[in-house]
Design a protein around this motif. Structure first.
Motif, PDB file in Angstrom:
ATOM      1  N   MET A 110       5.044   1.121  -8.317  1.00 36.72           N
ATOM      2  CA  MET A 110       6.139   0.858  -7.386  1.00 36.72           C
ATOM      3  C   MET A 110       6.158   1.958  -6.319  1.00 36.72           C
ATOM      4  SD  MET A 110       8.785   0.234 -10.530  1.00 36.72           S
ATOM      5  CE  MET A 110      10.212  -0.273  -9.585  1.00 36.72           C
ATOM      6  N   LEU A 111       6.285   1.562  -5.051  1.00 35.93           N
ATOM      7  CA  LEU A 111       6.241   2.526  -3.949  1.00 35.93           C
ATOM      8  C   LEU A 111       7.456   2.388  -3.043  1.00 35.93           C
ATOM      9  CD1 LEU A 111       2.493   2.160  -2.905  1.00 35.93           C
ATOM     10  CD2 LEU A 111       3.481   3.976  -4.314  1.00 35.93           C
ATOM     11  N   ASN A 112       7.899   3.536  -2.523  1.00 33.70           N
ATOM     12  CA  ASN A 112       8.952   3.603  -1.499  1.00 33.70           C
ATOM     13  C   ASN A 112       8.394   4.257  -0.251  1.00 33.70           C
ATOM     14  OD1 ASN A 112      11.849   4.435  -3.595  1.00 33.70           O
ATOM     15  ND2 ASN A 112      10.685   2.547  -3.398  1.00 33.70           N
ATOM     16  N   GLU A 113       9.059   4.010   0.868  1.00 30.31           N
ATOM     17  CA  GLU A 113       8.682   4.581   2.165  1.00 30.31           C
ATOM     18  C   GLU A 113       7.189   4.417   2.444  1.00 30.31           C
ATOM     19  OE1 GLU A 113      11.051   7.573   4.344  1.00 30.31           O
ATOM     20  OE2 GLU A 113      11.022   8.592   2.403  1.00 30.31           O
ATOM     21  N   THR A 114       6.727   3.177   2.343  1.00 30.70           N
ATOM     22  CA  THR A 114       5.321   2.891   2.625  1.00 30.70           C
ATOM     23  C   THR A 114       4.996   3.054   4.104  1.00 30.70           C
ATOM     24  OG1 THR A 114       5.919   0.552   2.777  1.00 30.70           O
ATOM     25  CG2 THR A 114       5.039   1.340   0.660  1.00 30.70           C
ATOM     26  N   LYS A 115       5.992   2.823   4.963  1.00 28.12           N
ATOM     27  CA  LYS A 115       5.835   2.993   6.421  1.00 28.12           C
ATOM     28  C   LYS A 115       4.686   2.138   6.957  1.00 28.12           C
ATOM     29  CE  LYS A 115       7.836   7.636   6.363  1.00 28.12           C
ATOM     30  NZ  LYS A 115       7.708   9.044   6.770  1.00 28.12           N
ATOM     31  N   LEU A 116       4.656   0.883   6.506  1.00 31.46           N
ATOM     32  CA  LEU A 116       3.633  -0.064   6.942  1.00 31.46           C
ATOM     33  C   LEU A 116       4.236  -1.120   7.847  1.00 31.46           C
ATOM     34  CD1 LEU A 116       1.592  -0.795   3.673  1.00 31.46           C
ATOM     35  CD2 LEU A 116       0.827   0.500   5.662  1.00 31.46           C
ATOM     36  N   ASN A 117       3.386  -1.792   8.596  1.00 35.46           N
ATOM     37  CA  ASN A 117       3.792  -3.010   9.277  1.00 35.46           C
ATOM     38  C   ASN A 117       2.873  -4.137   8.825  1.00 35.46           C
ATOM     39  OD1 ASN A 117       1.381  -3.028  11.025  1.00 35.46           O
ATOM     40  ND2 ASN A 117       2.361  -1.288  12.057  1.00 35.46           N
ATOM     41  N   SER A 118       3.166  -5.336   9.254  1.00 37.87           N
ATOM     42  CA  SER A 118       2.459  -6.517   8.768  1.00 37.87           C
ATOM     43  C   SER A 118       0.984  -6.538   9.143  1.00 37.87           C
ATOM     44  CB  SER A 118       3.137  -7.787   9.294  1.00 37.87           C
ATOM     45  OG  SER A 118       3.165  -7.780  10.716  1.00 37.87           O
ATOM     46  N   GLU A 119       0.571  -5.694  10.075  1.00 37.78           N
ATOM     47  CA  GLU A 119      -0.820  -5.683  10.526  1.00 37.78           C
ATOM     48  C   GLU A 119      -1.728  -4.876   9.599  1.00 37.78           C
ATOM     49  OE1 GLU A 119      -0.536  -4.071  14.399  1.00 37.78           O
ATOM     50  OE2 GLU A 119       0.589  -5.773  15.234  1.00 37.78           O
ATOM     51  N   ARG A 120      -1.161  -4.148   8.650  1.00 36.10           N
ATOM     52  CA  ARG A 120      -1.953  -3.262   7.799  1.00 36.10           C
ATOM     53  C   ARG A 120      -1.813  -3.678   6.345  1.00 36.10           C
ATOM     54  NH1 ARG A 120      -3.606   2.297   8.040  1.00 36.10           N
ATOM     55  NH2 ARG A 120      -5.168   2.488   6.384  1.00 36.10           N
ATOM     56  N   ASN A 121      -2.938  -3.892   5.662  1.00 35.98           N
ATOM     57  CA  ASN A 121      -2.949  -4.222   4.247  1.00 35.98           C
ATOM     58  C   ASN A 121      -3.658  -3.120   3.470  1.00 35.98           C
ATOM     59  OD1 ASN A 121      -1.648  -6.793   4.351  1.00 35.98           O
ATOM     60  ND2 ASN A 121      -3.544  -7.686   5.151  1.00 35.98           N
ATOM     61  N   ILE A 122      -3.071  -2.703   2.361  1.00 31.46           N
ATOM     62  CA  ILE A 122      -3.669  -1.696   1.492  1.00 31.46           C
ATOM     63  C   ILE A 122      -3.944  -2.360   0.145  1.00 31.46           C
ATOM     64  CG2 ILE A 122      -3.430   0.575   0.450  1.00 31.46           C
ATOM     65  CD1 ILE A 122      -3.397   0.673   3.484  1.00 31.46           C
ATOM     66  N   LYS A 123      -5.217  -2.567  -0.169  1.00 34.78           N
ATOM     67  CA  LYS A 123      -5.581  -3.260  -1.395  1.00 34.78           C
ATOM     68  C   LYS A 123      -6.034  -2.266  -2.467  1.00 34.78           C
ATOM     69  CE  LYS A 123      -7.004  -7.531   0.912  1.00 34.78           C
ATOM     70  NZ  LYS A 123      -8.107  -8.510   1.105  1.00 34.78           N
ATOM     71  N   ILE A 124      -5.681  -2.566  -3.712  1.00 37.99           N
ATOM     72  CA  ILE A 124      -6.161  -1.818  -4.868  1.00 37.99           C
ATOM     73  C   ILE A 124      -6.899  -2.801  -5.774  1.00 37.99           C
ATOM     74  CG2 ILE A 124      -5.526  -0.455  -6.893  1.00 37.99           C
ATOM     75  CD1 ILE A 124      -3.116   0.562  -5.435  1.00 37.99           C
ATOM     76  N   THR A 125      -8.120  -2.458  -6.149  1.00 42.29           N
ATOM     77  CA  THR A 125      -8.950  -3.346  -6.959  1.00 42.29           C
ATOM     78  C   THR A 125      -8.237  -3.738  -8.241  1.00 42.29           C
ATOM     79  OG1 THR A 125     -10.937  -2.265  -6.093  1.00 42.29           O
ATOM     80  CG2 THR A 125     -11.190  -3.595  -8.088  1.00 42.29           C
ATOM     81  N   ASN A 126      -8.236  -5.040  -8.524  1.00 42.39           N
ATOM     82  CA  ASN A 126      -7.659  -5.625  -9.739  1.00 42.39           C
ATOM     83  C   ASN A 126      -6.135  -5.572  -9.760  1.00 42.39           C
ATOM     84  OD1 ASN A 126     -10.281  -6.124 -10.736  1.00 42.39           O
ATOM     85  ND2 ASN A 126     -10.381  -4.073 -11.624  1.00 42.39           N
ATOM     86  N   PHE A 127      -5.517  -5.394  -8.593  1.00 48.28           N
ATOM     87  CA  PHE A 127      -4.061  -5.421  -8.494  1.00 48.28           C
ATOM     88  C   PHE A 127      -3.646  -6.388  -7.390  1.00 48.28           C
ATOM     89  CE2 PHE A 127      -4.380  -1.669 -11.003  1.00 48.28           C
ATOM     90  CZ  PHE A 127      -3.149  -1.470 -11.617  1.00 48.28           C
TER      91      PHE A 127
END
Length: 288
Positions: A41-58
């Motif tokens: 679980m993450l807070n304050e990711t400071k992302l917008n819809s144009e950026r995706n952060i993927k983690i393998t198998n998640f």
């Protein structure tokens, strides 16, 4: 690919106010894998819809703040194989994203900016999403009850809500926040849970050069066990090909006369069965 089912009796969850995920991707991915987490679980990711952060198998469920990633944002990563679906939330002050597991446990990642007053209406909305709710987040609420030097006025809303709705509050023994502009650490990351009858341990992990420490929670869910599908794949690099050939030669019969479509179907099924049995005995499998 092969699916097997494992009954989880201990759910490993981590929460982190990451204060901007973009510059900490490598650290986050390594942390998730090293700690063998089920949920991040993450807070304050400071992302917008144009950026995706993927983690393998998640798989990822997220909610970005509308200000084009300048601040805020909440996210939940869930290990593949854990069945869940997103629970829609329309909160006003608390930024929150939620999932419901197949054992009906609702898990919420939440964040409240320091300048905003905690709203009990948001808490009511979140805790009406299910009979069993577990919410962890940075609420920017300080209290001497969880090792802060003082109690701020925003604290009473959480205590009043927990008392009225028979909720429990959990927090680590050590500090979770080390502000860059202050010499006094504090604990602003806590959880609020409802109707979760199990043991919960909470520890802050001093692992990153960050103003917030990640928190790991171990939740014993023996009273409401959760089944997890685990995908496995053959590891051909470690295969015993000598044993594979020996089993094929021993069990494959080629003397059958094929005259009809039914004869052909039986021969194909026999061949596939022999190959699968040889693979099971000679090629190890890895889980993702």
């Amino acid at each position: 690919m092969k699916n097997i089912r494992e009954t989880l009796s201990n759910l490993i969850i981590s929460h982190w106010n990451i204060n901007g995920i973009a510059g900490k991707c490598s650290e986050l991915k390594q942390y998730v894998q090293d700690r063998r987490l089920h949920i991040m679980m993450l807070n304050e990711t400071k992302l917008n819809s144009e950026r995706n952060i993927k983690i393998t198998n998640f798989k990822c469920i997220r909610k970005d703040r509308n200000e084009r990633g300048t601040s805020g944002g909440v996210m939940i990563y869930v290990r593949e194989g854990i069945r869940c679906h997103e629970v829609p939330l329309d909160t006003k002050i608390i930024e929150a994203v939620a999932i419901k597991l197949e054992n009906n446990l609702v898990i919420v990642s939440a964040y409240k900016a320091p300048g905003n007053k905690l709203d009990s209406r948001d808490l009511n909305l979140i805790f009406q999403t299910g009979s069993k709710v577990f919410m962890y987040g940075d609420f920017n609420v300080k209290s001497t009850a969880w090792n802060c030097r003082f109690t701020n006025t925003r604290n009473s809303t959480i205590f009043d809500f927990a008392e009225n709705y028979l909720c429990e509050i959990h927090y680590p023994d050590n500090f979770t926040s080390y502000p860059y502009n202050s010499t006094f650490p504090s604990t602003v990351d806590t959880d609020i849970s409802k109707n979760i009858v199990c043991d919960i341990t909470v520890d802050a992990i001093n692992e990153f050069d960050s103003d917030h420490l990640p928190v790991i929670l171990s939740m014993s869910i023996s009273t409401a066990k959760l089944e997890m599908e685990i995908r496995t794949f053959p590891n051909y690099k470690k295969a015993n090909w000598g044993l594979f050939r020996k089993l094929i030669n021993k069990n494959l019969t080629l003397s059958r006369s094929i005259k009809t479509q039914a004869d052909l179907d039986r021969s194909v099924n026999d061949l596939v069965s022999v190959i699968h049995n040889a693979m099971e005995k000679s090629i190890p499998r890895n889980s993702c």
